[in-house]
Design an enzyme around this catalytic site. Structure first.
Site, PDB file in Angstrom:
ATOM      1  CG  ASP A   1      -2.369  -0.357   0.792  1.00  0.00           C
ATOM      2  OD1 ASP A   1      -2.563  -0.713  -0.389  1.00  0.00           O
ATOM      3  OD2 ASP A   1      -3.271  -0.313   1.635  1.00  0.00           O
TER       4      ASP A   1
ATOM      5  CE  LYS B   1       4.673  -2.862  -3.585  1.00  0.00           C
ATOM      6  NZ  LYS B   1       3.972  -2.426  -2.362  1.00  0.00           N
ATOM      7  CB  THR B   2       0.360  -0.535  -8.352  1.00  0.00           C
ATOM      8  OG1 THR B   2       0.792  -1.788  -7.815  1.00  0.00           O
ATOM      9  CG2 THR B   2      -0.353  -0.783  -9.663  1.00  0.00           C
TER      10      THR B   2
ATOM     11  CG  HIS C   1      -0.428  -9.305   0.986  1.00  0.00           C
ATOM     12  ND1 HIS C   1      -0.322 -10.600   1.388  1.00  0.00           N
ATOM     13  CD2 HIS C   1      -1.276  -8.699   1.835  1.00  0.00           C
ATOM     14  CE1 HIS C   1      -1.087 -10.756   2.458  1.00  0.00           C
ATOM     15  NE2 HIS C   1      -1.674  -9.617   2.745  1.00  0.00           N
TER      16      HIS C   1
HETATM   17  N1  LIG Z   1      -2.436  10.464  -0.794  1.00  0.00           N
HETATM   18  C1  LIG Z   1      -1.779   9.667  -1.615  1.00  0.00           C
HETATM   19  N2  LIG Z   1      -2.205   8.421  -1.805  1.00  0.00           N
HETATM   20  C2  LIG Z   1      -1.514   7.629  -2.655  1.00  0.00           C
HETATM   21  C3  LIG Z   1      -0.368   8.093  -3.337  1.00  0.00           C
HETATM   22  N3  LIG Z   1       0.108   7.089  -4.100  1.00  0.00           N
HETATM   23  C4  LIG Z   1      -0.712   6.047  -3.898  1.00  0.00           C
HETATM   24  N4  LIG Z   1      -1.699   6.359  -3.031  1.00  0.00           N
HETATM   25  C5  LIG Z   1      -2.796   5.502  -2.574  1.00  0.00           C
HETATM   26  O1  LIG Z   1      -2.297   4.469  -1.774  1.00  0.00           O
HETATM   27  C6  LIG Z   1      -3.026   3.263  -1.978  1.00  0.00           C
HETATM   28  C7  LIG Z   1      -2.094   2.149  -2.340  1.00  0.00           C
HETATM   29  O2  LIG Z   1      -1.465   2.403  -3.564  1.00  0.00           O
HETATM   30  P1  LIG Z   1      -0.894   1.237  -4.478  1.00  0.00           P
HETATM   31  O3  LIG Z   1      -0.237   1.896  -5.635  1.00  0.00           O
HETATM   32  O4  LIG Z   1      -1.917   0.214  -4.741  1.00  0.00           O
HETATM   33  O5  LIG Z   1       0.175   0.645  -3.504  1.00  0.00           O
HETATM   34  P2  LIG Z   1       1.070  -0.673  -3.725  1.00  0.00           P
HETATM   35  O6  LIG Z   1       2.342  -0.400  -3.030  1.00  0.00           O
HETATM   36  O7  LIG Z   1       1.126  -1.010  -5.160  1.00  0.00           O
HETATM   37  O8  LIG Z   1       0.242  -1.751  -2.937  1.00  0.00           O
HETATM   38  P3  LIG Z   1       0.361  -3.352  -3.027  1.00  0.00           P
HETATM   39  O9  LIG Z   1       0.616  -3.717  -4.460  1.00  0.00           O
HETATM   40  O10 LIG Z   1      -0.925  -3.863  -2.513  1.00  0.00           O
HETATM   41  O11 LIG Z   1       1.506  -3.690  -2.135  1.00  0.00           O
HETATM   42  C8  LIG Z   1      -4.026   3.569  -3.086  1.00  0.00           C
HETATM   43  O12 LIG Z   1      -5.263   3.860  -2.488  1.00  0.00           O
HETATM   44  C9  LIG Z   1      -3.452   4.787  -3.753  1.00  0.00           C
HETATM   45  O13 LIG Z   1      -4.411   5.612  -4.353  1.00  0.00           O
HETATM   46  C10 LIG Z   1       0.049   9.449  -3.122  1.00  0.00           C
HETATM   47  O14 LIG Z   1       1.019   9.958  -3.676  1.00  0.00           O
HETATM   48  N5  LIG Z   1      -0.695  10.163  -2.249  1.00  0.00           N
HETATM   49 MG   LIG Z   2       0.637  -2.832  -6.103  1.00  0.00          MG
END
Ligand SMILES: Nc1nc2c(ncn2[C@@H]2O[C@H](COP(=O)(O)OP(=O)(O)OP(=O)(O)O)[C@@H](O)[C@H]2O)c(=O)[nH]1
Ligand SMILES: [Mg+2]
Length: 432
Positions: free
Chosen positions: A51, A54-55, A114
């Site tokens: 979260d 990364k994506t 995860h």
């Molecule tokens: N406020 C804010 N929220 C963000 C930002 N970047 C990502 N998010 C939020 O953070 C949450 C997780 O983002 P992801 O890109 O799914 O994170 P991840 O690291 O890929 O997560 P996993 O693949 O599940 O490990 C989402 O609800 C995004 O919208 C940012 O720069 N600012």
């Molecule tokens: Mg991701």
């Protein structure tokens, strides 16, 4: 279906429906497109805690590079895994995304954060020459920030760039300084150059949504600049005998079986004789009748490429992830070796308790995972004392595998149990 189409189809299942991808439009018209090596190629990826963004960051990079004509924009949903892929479980590959900068051509892996997916992260990270570690300013470093850093170190990533994300969600400037300072310390503690590593503070979400460019799109540019300059171009081992560890296998009706993976070393020309080594007592002999790299047809496959190899006369079910493709007689599979192993502490995400001789974890080497048994070396003091191995220990043990795997002295591997990495080791001597 053509070889090209099927490869495209498979990677689409892995990463995205890409209707706007020019390559897919060309391939669907069935033109053979040659992969051009006009810029140096590098494999990178996003790592970091669940979260932390990364994506979102990966999507933001493709968006920004698409504006410059260097990528196809892949939105969040196209990169993140589709529900049916989740169902396929832990054997799936991580998504490969392609983009360019002025300086380089990149294949980018967006590692799922995860803990359940760390098995994929291990093989995904194995194809990284460098990495972007994403840490949310709102959380700071978390357990998977540390685990991914350790894994990255292990699979040979020498330099990392840090993206402190979600800066838009943090009011307190001191908080940002603290996150940066702690990241530098953490990097140094894992053997990276913590003091000099570029740390970019920004917001991937702002970049995607076109808001606050000073922490949005500007920071994506800074990030890519840092990646281009800080992460050194790896030396490809093109002069060594060809070796590719198989990550995925699929079949094309009418054409045969394709094994795909990242080429570890060497160069392979179309129509070469090869052997599939590992999992079986003797290697499977076959011939590579077609090669694709980045979904484009190629006459050859070389170190660092992500390639699909069309194999003549072998059944799909006979080809397994974890086997390697090598030149005849150049690689051997083994079942027993001596290892120097470091057992992770509980703080590093490892076991809370020790273990005895005859320990039976799962061993990960290249893309393979195999049941293993670890015992004290015969005749050793530890064997006589029936000594216990404790978290934090550095030990020498003998490892036996359920099925043979291609391996060489000096190779590294991971030991996992119950969904977490519990030890990392080095093969010091092949026994059998
Ligand atoms: N406020 C804010 N929220 C963000 C930002 N970047 C990502 N998010 C939020 O953070 C949450 C997780 O983002 P992801 O890109 O799914 O994170 P991840 O690291 O890929 O997560 P996993 O693949 O599940 O490990 C989402 O609800 C995004 O919208 C940012 O720069 N600012
Ligand atoms: Mg991701």
């Amino acid at each position: 279906m053509s070889f090209a189409r099927t490869l495209l189809h498979t990677s689409r299942a892995l990463c995205a429906p890409r209707t706007t991808n020019p390559a897919s439009r060309i391939l669907s018209r069935n033109y053979a497109v040659a992969f051009e090596r006009s810029k140096p190629h590098m494999n990178i990826g996003t790592i970091g805690h669940v979260d932390h963004g990364k994506t979102t960051l990966t999507a933001a990079i493709t968006k920004r590079q698409a504006e410059k004509g260097f990528a196809t924009y892949l939105d969040y949903g196209s990169i993140d895994k589709a529900p049916e892929e989740r169902k396929r479980g832990i054997t799936i590959s991580t998504a490969h995304i392609e983009y360019q900068t002025e300086a380089r051509h990149y294949a980018h892996v967006d590692c799922p954060g995860h803990a359940d997916y760390i098995k994929n992260m291990i093989t995904g990270a194995a194809s990284m020459d460098g990495a972007i570690i994403v840490v949310a300013a709102s959380d700071g470093q978390m357990p998977q920030t540390r685990e991914h850093l350790l894994l990255a170190r292990q699979v040979g990533v020498k330099r990392i760039v840090v993206f402190v994300n979600k800066v838009d969600a943090v009011e307190d400037k001191e908080m940002l300084e603290l996150v940066e300072m702690e990241m530098r310390e953490l990097l140094s503690s894992y053997g990276f150059e913590g003091d000099d590593t570029p740390i970019i503070l920004g917001s991937a979400l702002c970049a995607i949504e076109g808001r606050q460019p000073e922490i949005g799109v500007t920071k994506i540019d800074e990030l890519l600049e840092a990646v281009d300059t800080w992460i050194p171009q790896p030396e490809r081992q093109n002069d060594k005998p060809f070796l590719m560890s198989i990550e995925d296998v699929f079949s094309i009706p009418g054409r045969g079986t394709v094994a795909s993976g990242r080429v570890e070393r060497g160069v392979l020309k179309k129509d070469s004789e090869v052997e599939l080594v590992g999992k079986n007592k003797s290697p499977i002999k076959t011939k590579v009748t077609d090669i694709e790299t980045f979904k484009k047809s190629c006459d050859e496959s070389r170190a660092g490429d992500n390639s699909g190899l069309l194999l003549r006369g072998v059944k799909r079910e006979d080809v397994l992830r974890g086997m390697i493709v090598s030149l005849p007689g150049k690689s051997k599979a083994h079942t027993k070796f001596l290892t120097s192993m470091y057992v992770l502490t509980k703080e590093e995400g490892g076991r809370h308790t020790g273990f005895h001789t005859n320990y039976k974890p799962q061993l990960f080497i290249r893309t393979a995972d195999e049941a293993a048994t670890l015992v004290w070396p015969p005749g050793s003091e530890q064997e006589k004392d029936d000594a216990m191995v404790m978290p934090g220990d550095n030990v020498e043990m003998v490892c036996s595998l359920n099925k043979p795997l291609a391996m060489e002295q000096g190779m590294r591997f991971n030991v996992r149990e119950g969904g977490r990495t519990v030890a990392t080791g080095l093969i010091t001597r092949i026994v059998e």
